[in-house]
Design an enzyme around this catalytic site. Structure first.
Site, PDB file in Angstrom:
ATOM      1  N   ASN A  89       7.321   3.928   0.745  1.00  0.00           N
ATOM      2  CA  ASN A  89       7.140   3.872  -0.710  1.00  0.00           C
ATOM      3  C   ASN A  89       5.655   4.067  -0.997  1.00  0.00           C
ATOM      4  O   ASN A  89       4.860   3.153  -0.813  1.00  0.00           O
ATOM      5  CB  ASN A  89       7.630   2.500  -1.216  1.00  0.00           C
ATOM      6  CG  ASN A  89       7.332   2.289  -2.685  1.00  0.00           C
ATOM      7  OD1 ASN A  89       6.979   3.220  -3.410  1.00  0.00           O
ATOM      8  ND2 ASN A  89       7.482   1.043  -3.140  1.00  0.00           N
ATOM      9  N   TRP A  90       5.311   5.265  -1.420  1.00  0.00           N
ATOM     10  CA  TRP A  90       3.888   5.595  -1.630  1.00  0.00           C
ATOM     11  C   TRP A  90       3.328   4.963  -2.894  1.00  0.00           C
ATOM     12  O   TRP A  90       2.126   4.987  -3.115  1.00  0.00           O
ATOM     13  CB  TRP A  90       3.697   7.114  -1.691  1.00  0.00           C
ATOM     14  CG  TRP A  90       3.951   7.838  -0.407  1.00  0.00           C
ATOM     15  CD1 TRP A  90       4.454   7.319   0.758  1.00  0.00           C
ATOM     16  CD2 TRP A  90       3.697   9.227  -0.160  1.00  0.00           C
ATOM     17  NE1 TRP A  90       4.540   8.304   1.712  1.00  0.00           N
ATOM     18  CE2 TRP A  90       4.081   9.487   1.176  1.00  0.00           C
ATOM     19  CE3 TRP A  90       3.203  10.277  -0.934  1.00  0.00           C
ATOM     20  CZ2 TRP A  90       3.972  10.748   1.753  1.00  0.00           C
ATOM     21  CZ3 TRP A  90       3.107  11.540  -0.362  1.00  0.00           C
ATOM     22  CH2 TRP A  90       3.477  11.769   0.973  1.00  0.00           C
ATOM     23  N   LYS A  91       4.215   4.474  -3.758  1.00  0.00           N
ATOM     24  CA  LYS A  91       3.797   3.903  -5.046  1.00  0.00           C
ATOM     25  C   LYS A  91       2.936   4.935  -5.807  1.00  0.00           C
ATOM     26  O   LYS A  91       3.196   6.133  -5.698  1.00  0.00           O
ATOM     27  CB  LYS A  91       3.077   2.579  -4.827  1.00  0.00           C
ATOM     28  CG  LYS A  91       3.906   1.623  -3.955  1.00  0.00           C
ATOM     29  CD  LYS A  91       3.402   0.216  -3.905  1.00  0.00           C
ATOM     30  CE  LYS A  91       4.331  -0.620  -3.043  1.00  0.00           C
ATOM     31  NZ  LYS A  91       3.972  -2.017  -3.008  1.00  0.00           N
ATOM     32  N   HIS A 134      12.344  -2.101  -8.104  1.00  0.00           N
ATOM     33  CA  HIS A 134      11.216  -2.624  -7.330  1.00  0.00           C
ATOM     34  C   HIS A 134      10.534  -3.720  -8.146  1.00  0.00           C
ATOM     35  O   HIS A 134      10.454  -3.630  -9.376  1.00  0.00           O
ATOM     36  CB  HIS A 134      10.231  -1.492  -7.011  1.00  0.00           C
ATOM     37  CG  HIS A 134       9.190  -1.912  -6.029  1.00  0.00           C
ATOM     38  ND1 HIS A 134       8.103  -2.664  -6.403  1.00  0.00           N
ATOM     39  CD2 HIS A 134       9.086  -1.735  -4.694  1.00  0.00           C
ATOM     40  CE1 HIS A 134       7.369  -2.923  -5.324  1.00  0.00           C
ATOM     41  NE2 HIS A 134       7.953  -2.358  -4.273  1.00  0.00           N
ATOM     42  N   GLU A 159       7.582  -4.338  -8.710  1.00  0.00           N
ATOM     43  CA  GLU A 159       6.489  -3.857  -9.572  1.00  0.00           C
ATOM     44  C   GLU A 159       7.037  -3.249 -10.862  1.00  0.00           C
ATOM     45  O   GLU A 159       6.402  -3.337 -11.914  1.00  0.00           O
ATOM     46  CB  GLU A 159       5.605  -2.873  -8.786  1.00  0.00           C
ATOM     47  CG  GLU A 159       4.775  -3.612  -7.738  1.00  0.00           C
ATOM     48  CD  GLU A 159       4.407  -2.807  -6.509  1.00  0.00           C
ATOM     49  OE1 GLU A 159       4.520  -1.568  -6.533  1.00  0.00           O
ATOM     50  OE2 GLU A 159       4.024  -3.445  -5.506  1.00  0.00           O
ATOM     51  N   GLU A 214      12.851  -7.719  -0.741  1.00  0.00           N
ATOM     52  CA  GLU A 214      11.392  -7.706  -0.734  1.00  0.00           C
ATOM     53  C   GLU A 214      10.873  -8.965  -1.421  1.00  0.00           C
ATOM     54  O   GLU A 214      10.782  -8.997  -2.663  1.00  0.00           O
ATOM     55  CB  GLU A 214      10.871  -6.475  -1.482  1.00  0.00           C
ATOM     56  CG  GLU A 214      11.262  -5.170  -0.849  1.00  0.00           C
ATOM     57  CD  GLU A 214      10.269  -4.079  -1.217  1.00  0.00           C
ATOM     58  OE1 GLU A 214       9.668  -3.505  -0.307  1.00  0.00           O
ATOM     59  OE2 GLU A 214      10.083  -3.827  -2.421  1.00  0.00           O
ATOM     60  N   GLY A 243       2.297  -6.260  -0.291  1.00  0.00           N
ATOM     61  CA  GLY A 243       0.886  -5.893  -0.396  1.00  0.00           C
ATOM     62  C   GLY A 243      -0.072  -7.029  -0.090  1.00  0.00           C
ATOM     63  O   GLY A 243      -1.265  -6.927  -0.362  1.00  0.00           O
ATOM     64  N   SER A 289       4.790  -6.054   3.461  1.00  0.00           N
ATOM     65  CA  SER A 289       3.753  -6.087   4.508  1.00  0.00           C
ATOM     66  C   SER A 289       4.287  -5.757   5.903  1.00  0.00           C
ATOM     67  O   SER A 289       3.815  -6.311   6.903  1.00  0.00           O
ATOM     68  CB  SER A 289       3.032  -7.442   4.511  1.00  0.00           C
ATOM     69  OG  SER A 289       2.367  -7.647   3.280  1.00  0.00           O
ATOM     70  N   GLY A 349       5.321  -0.115   2.134  1.00  0.00           N
ATOM     71  CA  GLY A 349       4.359   0.331   1.127  1.00  0.00           C
ATOM     72  C   GLY A 349       3.070   0.794   1.786  1.00  0.00           C
ATOM     73  O   GLY A 349       2.956   1.924   2.271  1.00  0.00           O
ATOM     74  N   GLY A 350       2.100  -0.091   1.849  1.00  0.00           N
ATOM     75  CA  GLY A 350       0.757   0.244   2.336  1.00  0.00           C
ATOM     76  C   GLY A 350       0.743   1.002   3.656  1.00  0.00           C
ATOM     77  O   GLY A 350       0.023   1.997   3.809  1.00  0.00           O
TER      78      GLY A 350
HETATM   79  P1  PGA Z   1       3.873  -3.284   1.253  1.00  0.00           P
HETATM   80  O1  PGA Z   1       4.840  -2.841   0.059  1.00  0.00           O
HETATM   81  O2  PGA Z   1       4.445  -2.755   2.533  1.00  0.00           O
HETATM   82  O3  PGA Z   1       2.534  -2.691   0.909  1.00  0.00           O
HETATM   83  O4  PGA Z   1       3.854  -4.789   1.242  1.00  0.00           O
HETATM   84  C1  PGA Z   1       6.232  -2.845   0.225  1.00  0.00           C
HETATM   85  C2  PGA Z   1       6.903  -2.400  -1.040  1.00  0.00           C
HETATM   86  O5  PGA Z   1       6.444  -2.763  -2.137  1.00  0.00           O
HETATM   87  O6  PGA Z   1       7.911  -1.675  -1.008  1.00  0.00           O
END
Ligand code: PGA
Length: 250
Positions: free
Chosen positions: A8-10, A94, A96, A164, A170, A209, A230-231
Protein backbone atom coordinates in the site's frame (compact mmCIF):
# COMPACT_ATOMS: atom_id res chain seq x y z
CA UNK A 1 -3.55 -21.06 1.58
CA UNK A 2 -1.10 -19.20 -0.68
CA UNK A 3 0.23 -16.11 1.11
CA UNK A 4 -0.73 -12.72 -0.34
CA UNK A 5 1.58 -9.73 0.12
CA UNK A 6 0.04 -6.37 -0.76
CA UNK A 7 1.99 -3.11 -0.93
CA UNK A 8 0.00 0.00 0.00
CA UNK A 9 1.96 2.98 -1.30
CA UNK A 10 -0.54 5.44 0.20
CA UNK A 11 0.06 9.03 -1.06
CA UNK A 12 3.60 8.32 -2.23
CA UNK A 13 5.15 7.98 -5.65
CA UNK A 14 5.89 10.04 -8.73
CA UNK A 15 6.41 8.50 -12.15
CA UNK A 16 10.18 8.25 -11.89
CA UNK A 17 10.36 6.82 -8.37
CA UNK A 18 7.52 4.40 -9.12
CA UNK A 19 9.32 3.17 -12.20
CA UNK A 20 12.47 2.40 -10.22
CA UNK A 21 10.53 0.75 -7.39
CA UNK A 22 8.52 -1.53 -9.69
CA UNK A 23 11.62 -2.46 -11.67
CA UNK A 24 13.45 -3.28 -8.43
CA UNK A 25 10.60 -5.48 -7.25
CA UNK A 26 10.26 -7.30 -10.58
CA UNK A 27 14.03 -7.86 -10.80
CA UNK A 28 14.22 -9.29 -7.28
CA UNK A 29 11.09 -11.46 -7.16
CA UNK A 30 12.12 -14.88 -5.83
CA UNK A 31 11.92 -17.30 -8.76
CA UNK A 32 9.07 -19.79 -8.53
CA UNK A 33 7.81 -18.43 -5.19
CA UNK A 34 4.20 -19.42 -4.62
CA UNK A 35 3.22 -16.06 -3.15
CA UNK A 36 0.62 -13.62 -4.44
CA UNK A 37 1.96 -10.08 -4.79
CA UNK A 38 -0.05 -6.93 -5.42
CA UNK A 39 0.94 -3.26 -5.55
CA UNK A 40 -1.52 -0.50 -4.69
CA UNK A 41 -0.02 2.74 -6.04
CA UNK A 42 -1.82 6.09 -6.03
CA UNK A 43 -4.45 6.32 -8.77
CA UNK A 44 -2.23 8.55 -10.94
CA UNK A 45 0.23 5.66 -11.32
CA UNK A 46 -2.16 2.75 -11.52
CA UNK A 47 -2.26 2.34 -15.30
CA UNK A 48 1.50 2.73 -15.75
CA UNK A 49 2.29 0.28 -12.92
CA UNK A 50 -0.28 -2.16 -14.38
CA UNK A 51 1.53 -1.89 -17.74
CA UNK A 52 4.90 -2.54 -16.13
CA UNK A 53 3.78 -5.71 -14.33
CA UNK A 54 1.66 -7.06 -17.18
CA UNK A 55 4.03 -9.93 -18.06
CA UNK A 56 4.75 -10.78 -14.40
CA UNK A 57 2.83 -12.52 -11.61
CA UNK A 58 2.47 -9.17 -9.82
CA UNK A 59 -1.02 -7.65 -9.74
CA UNK A 60 -2.16 -4.11 -8.94
CA UNK A 61 -4.89 -2.55 -6.87
CA UNK A 62 -6.46 0.79 -6.04
CA UNK A 63 -6.46 2.36 -2.58
CA UNK A 64 -10.13 3.37 -2.47
CA UNK A 65 -13.22 3.52 -4.66
CA UNK A 66 -16.56 5.32 -4.69
CA UNK A 67 -19.68 3.20 -4.04
CA UNK A 68 -21.26 4.34 -7.31
CA UNK A 69 -20.11 3.25 -10.76
CA UNK A 70 -20.13 6.77 -12.25
CA UNK A 71 -21.65 10.18 -11.72
CA UNK A 72 -21.20 13.69 -10.37
CA UNK A 73 -18.61 13.06 -7.65
CA UNK A 74 -15.70 15.39 -8.34
CA UNK A 75 -12.36 13.94 -7.36
CA UNK A 76 -13.64 10.44 -6.66
CA UNK A 77 -12.71 7.27 -8.51
CA UNK A 78 -15.18 4.52 -9.35
CA UNK A 79 -14.43 0.81 -9.15
CA UNK A 80 -14.96 0.24 -12.92
CA UNK A 81 -12.32 2.94 -13.57
CA UNK A 82 -9.82 1.06 -11.41
CA UNK A 83 -10.63 -2.17 -13.23
CA UNK A 84 -10.27 -0.35 -16.56
CA UNK A 85 -6.81 0.90 -15.51
CA UNK A 86 -5.73 -2.69 -14.85
CA UNK A 87 -6.52 -3.13 -11.15
CA UNK A 88 -7.48 -6.49 -9.73
CA UNK A 89 -7.86 -5.37 -6.09
CA UNK A 90 -9.00 -2.31 -4.19
CA UNK A 91 -8.36 -1.45 -0.56
CA UNK A 92 -11.54 -0.22 1.18
CA UNK A 93 -12.01 1.07 4.71
CA UNK A 94 -8.35 1.71 5.47
CA UNK A 95 -8.13 3.40 8.88
CA UNK A 96 -6.65 6.49 7.23
CA UNK A 97 -9.77 6.77 5.06
CA UNK A 98 -11.98 6.11 8.08
CA UNK A 99 -10.25 8.85 10.12
CA UNK A 100 -9.29 11.40 7.40
CA UNK A 101 -12.61 11.18 5.58
CA UNK A 102 -14.99 10.00 8.31
CA UNK A 103 -15.84 6.79 6.46
CA UNK A 104 -18.44 4.64 8.23
CA UNK A 105 -18.78 0.87 8.19
CA UNK A 106 -21.86 1.26 5.96
CA UNK A 107 -19.89 3.28 3.41
CA UNK A 108 -17.04 0.75 3.49
CA UNK A 109 -19.54 -2.04 2.83
CA UNK A 110 -21.02 -0.10 -0.11
CA UNK A 111 -17.53 0.38 -1.54
CA UNK A 112 -16.75 -3.32 -1.12
CA UNK A 113 -19.96 -4.20 -2.93
CA UNK A 114 -19.12 -1.76 -5.74
CA UNK A 115 -15.70 -3.39 -6.04
CA UNK A 116 -17.21 -6.87 -6.30
CA UNK A 117 -19.73 -5.67 -8.89
CA UNK A 118 -16.79 -4.46 -11.02
CA UNK A 119 -14.89 -7.73 -10.75
CA UNK A 120 -12.36 -6.34 -8.27
CA UNK A 121 -11.33 -8.07 -5.06
CA UNK A 122 -11.99 -5.68 -2.16
CA UNK A 123 -9.45 -5.71 0.67
CA UNK A 124 -11.69 -4.73 3.57
CA UNK A 125 -9.67 -3.18 6.41
CA UNK A 126 -10.65 -3.26 10.06
CA UNK A 127 -8.74 -2.57 13.25
CA UNK A 128 -9.03 -1.13 16.75
CA UNK A 129 -7.39 2.03 18.11
CA UNK A 130 -4.92 2.05 21.01
CA UNK A 131 -7.60 3.37 23.38
CA UNK A 132 -10.02 0.64 22.38
CA UNK A 133 -7.35 -2.03 22.97
CA UNK A 134 -6.39 -0.52 26.33
CA UNK A 135 -10.03 -0.54 27.35
CA UNK A 136 -10.27 -4.27 26.50
CA UNK A 137 -12.63 -3.55 23.61
CA UNK A 138 -10.48 -4.77 20.69
CA UNK A 139 -12.45 -7.93 19.95
CA UNK A 140 -15.83 -6.24 20.29
CA UNK A 141 -14.71 -3.44 17.95
CA UNK A 142 -13.47 -5.95 15.35
CA UNK A 143 -16.74 -7.91 15.52
CA UNK A 144 -18.75 -4.73 15.09
CA UNK A 145 -16.64 -3.47 12.16
CA UNK A 146 -16.86 -6.86 10.45
CA UNK A 147 -20.63 -7.01 10.83
CA UNK A 148 -20.94 -3.50 9.37
CA UNK A 149 -18.25 -3.49 6.69
CA UNK A 150 -18.38 -6.86 4.97
CA UNK A 151 -20.39 -6.98 1.75
CA UNK A 152 -23.94 -8.16 2.31
CA UNK A 153 -23.99 -10.66 -0.51
CA UNK A 154 -21.74 -13.66 -0.23
CA UNK A 155 -18.94 -13.58 -2.76
CA UNK A 156 -16.44 -14.93 -0.34
CA UNK A 157 -14.14 -16.20 -3.09
CA UNK A 158 -13.40 -12.62 -4.16
CA UNK A 159 -13.05 -11.11 -0.69
CA UNK A 160 -9.90 -10.24 1.27
CA UNK A 161 -9.94 -8.98 4.88
CA UNK A 162 -7.05 -7.05 6.46
CA UNK A 163 -6.64 -6.71 10.22
CA UNK A 164 -4.71 -3.52 10.84
CA UNK A 165 -4.56 -2.34 14.46
CA UNK A 166 -4.58 1.45 14.06
CA UNK A 167 -1.84 1.91 16.67
CA UNK A 168 0.52 -0.37 14.70
CA UNK A 169 0.23 1.50 11.39
CA UNK A 170 3.34 3.48 10.55
CA UNK A 171 4.53 3.40 14.16
CA UNK A 172 7.07 0.59 14.13
CA UNK A 173 4.96 -1.20 16.79
CA UNK A 174 3.40 -4.49 15.83
CA UNK A 175 0.75 -6.53 17.57
CA UNK A 176 2.12 -9.60 19.34
CA UNK A 177 1.63 -12.88 17.50
CA UNK A 178 -0.74 -13.94 20.32
CA UNK A 179 -2.92 -10.84 19.80
CA UNK A 180 -2.85 -11.29 16.03
CA UNK A 181 -3.82 -14.95 16.41
CA UNK A 182 -6.73 -14.06 18.68
CA UNK A 183 -8.13 -11.43 16.32
CA UNK A 184 -7.59 -13.50 13.16
CA UNK A 185 -9.37 -16.48 14.80
CA UNK A 186 -12.33 -14.23 15.55
CA UNK A 187 -12.37 -12.94 11.95
CA UNK A 188 -12.22 -16.50 10.58
CA UNK A 189 -15.14 -17.58 12.78
CA UNK A 190 -17.18 -14.58 11.62
CA UNK A 191 -16.37 -15.31 7.95
CA UNK A 192 -17.36 -18.96 8.34
CA UNK A 193 -20.63 -18.11 9.99
CA UNK A 194 -21.39 -15.56 7.25
CA UNK A 195 -20.26 -17.59 4.24
CA UNK A 196 -19.97 -21.22 5.37
CA UNK A 197 -17.08 -23.21 3.91
CA UNK A 198 -16.21 -20.37 1.54
CA UNK A 199 -15.38 -18.28 4.60
CA UNK A 200 -12.37 -20.55 5.16
CA UNK A 201 -10.95 -19.45 1.79
CA UNK A 202 -10.97 -15.69 2.43
CA UNK A 203 -7.39 -14.48 2.91
CA UNK A 204 -6.97 -12.60 6.20
CA UNK A 205 -4.00 -10.23 6.00
CA UNK A 206 -2.22 -8.60 8.91
CA UNK A 207 -1.08 -4.99 8.50
CA UNK A 208 0.80 -2.58 10.71
CA UNK A 209 4.58 -2.06 10.61
CA UNK A 210 5.30 -5.33 8.80
CA UNK A 211 8.96 -5.44 7.74
CA UNK A 212 11.46 -8.12 6.74
CA UNK A 213 12.59 -8.58 10.37
CA UNK A 214 9.11 -9.45 11.70
CA UNK A 215 7.43 -10.84 8.57
CA UNK A 216 8.38 -14.47 9.17
CA UNK A 217 6.92 -14.54 12.67
CA UNK A 218 3.74 -12.65 11.77
CA UNK A 219 3.12 -14.61 8.56
CA UNK A 220 3.76 -17.86 10.44
CA UNK A 221 0.98 -17.08 12.93
CA UNK A 222 -2.22 -19.12 12.68
CA UNK A 223 -4.81 -17.72 10.22
CA UNK A 224 -2.43 -15.04 8.90
CA UNK A 225 -2.67 -15.47 5.13
CA UNK A 226 -0.58 -12.50 4.12
CA UNK A 227 0.36 -8.92 4.85
CA UNK A 228 -0.77 -5.42 3.93
CA UNK A 229 2.45 -3.44 3.91
CA UNK A 230 2.75 0.35 3.99
CA UNK A 231 6.15 1.91 4.66
CA UNK A 232 8.19 -1.19 3.83
CA UNK A 233 6.51 -1.50 0.42
CA UNK A 234 8.21 1.71 -0.71
CA UNK A 235 11.66 0.12 -0.76
CA UNK A 236 12.16 -2.78 -3.16
CA UNK A 237 14.63 -4.49 -0.85
CA UNK A 238 12.28 -4.39 2.16
CA UNK A 239 9.23 -5.45 0.17
CA UNK A 240 11.18 -8.31 -1.41
CA UNK A 241 12.37 -9.34 2.07
CA UNK A 242 8.74 -9.74 3.13
CA UNK A 243 7.87 -11.71 -0.02
CA UNK A 244 10.86 -13.97 0.60
CA UNK A 245 9.76 -14.53 4.20
CA UNK A 246 6.31 -15.52 2.91
CA UNK A 247 7.80 -17.87 0.32
CA UNK A 248 9.89 -19.60 2.99
CA UNK A 249 6.70 -20.62 4.83
CA UNK A 250 5.25 -22.62 1.90
P1 PGA B 1 2.68 0.39 7.64
O1 PGA B 1 1.23 0.63 7.00
O2 PGA B 1 3.21 -0.91 7.11
O3 PGA B 1 3.49 1.58 7.23
O4 PGA B 1 2.47 0.33 9.13
C1 PGA B 1 0.34 -0.44 6.82
C2 PGA B 1 -0.94 0.05 6.21
O5 PGA B 1 -1.41 1.15 6.58
O6 PGA B 1 -1.54 -0.61 5.36
Amino acid sequence: MRKLIVGNWKMNGLRQSADALVRGILDGLPVGADVGVALCPPATLLASVADMVRESPVEVGGQDCHPEASGAHTGDIAAPMLADAGARYVIVGHSERRSDHGESDALVRAKAEAALASGLRPIVCIGETAEQRRAGEALAVIKHQLAGSLPAFAQADALVVAYEPVWAIGTGDTATPADVEEVHALIRTALRSAAGDAGSQVPILYGGSVKPANAGELLGTAEVDGALVGGASLKAEDFLGIITAAAALN
